[in-house]
Design a protein around this motif. Structure first.
Motif, short mmCIF file in Angstrom:
data_model
loop_
_atom_site.label_atom_id
_atom_site.label_comp_id
_atom_site.label_asym_id
_atom_site.label_seq_id
_atom_site.Cartn_x
_atom_site.Cartn_y
_atom_site.Cartn_z
N ALA A 1 -31.94 28.39 20.32
CA ALA A 1 -32.22 27.19 21.12
C ALA A 1 -33.01 27.54 22.38
O ALA A 1 -33.96 26.84 22.74
N ILE A 2 -32.64 28.62 23.03
CA ILE A 2 -33.33 29.06 24.24
C ILE A 2 -34.79 29.40 23.92
O ILE A 2 -35.70 29.11 24.70
N GLY A 3 -35.01 29.97 22.74
CA GLY A 3 -36.36 30.35 22.33
C GLY A 3 -37.30 29.17 22.14
O GLY A 3 -38.52 29.35 22.09
N ALA A 4 -36.76 27.97 22.07
CA ALA A 4 -37.59 26.78 21.90
C ALA A 4 -38.24 26.33 23.21
O ALA A 4 -39.06 25.42 23.21
N GLU B 1 -38.39 26.98 31.73
CA GLU B 1 -37.89 25.64 31.42
C GLU B 1 -36.57 25.65 30.65
O GLU B 1 -36.07 24.59 30.28
N VAL B 2 -36.00 26.81 30.41
CA VAL B 2 -34.74 26.89 29.67
C VAL B 2 -33.65 26.16 30.45
O VAL B 2 -33.43 26.45 31.63
N PRO B 3 -32.97 25.21 29.83
CA PRO B 3 -31.91 24.48 30.54
C PRO B 3 -30.74 25.40 30.92
O PRO B 3 -30.33 26.27 30.16
N ALA B 4 -30.22 25.18 32.10
CA ALA B 4 -29.10 25.96 32.60
C ALA B 4 -27.90 25.88 31.66
O ALA B 4 -27.17 26.86 31.49
#
Length: 87
Positions: A8-11, A16-19
């Motif tokens: 999910a983080i790789g998307a 911009e990765v959500p906290a």
């Protein structure tokens, strides 16, 4: 869980990765006793949301796992400072 959160983080672009995703992966790493990775994600989470108590709680958990007790206590205190009614 780590693999799912990593996917999910790789998307997202790095900045911009959500906290929330970093927080959850930090918890997953801690559950695997991979405390250095948990700390890295917790610190990235704090960079994105420095006002979020859960991010400091994740940092405290990781530091505690690394047996860095004074810094862990400081992270937990910061979490309580941000959310004093969430003890």
């Amino acid at each position: 869980a780590v693999a799912a959160f990593t996917l999910a983080i790789g998307a997202y672009a790095t900045a911009e990765v959500p906290a929330q995703l970093l927080s959850n992966r930090s918890a997953a790493y801690a559950g695997l006793k991979e405390y250095s990775a948990a700390l890295s994600d917790a610190e990235a989470c704090i960079e994105r949301r420095p006002d979020w108590a859960k991010a400091y709680s994740r940092k405290g958990n990781a530091l505690h796992g690394l047996r860095l007790l004074d810094p862990a206590a400081a992270a937990y205190r910061k979490a309580l400072e941000l959310e004093p009614n969430n003890a």
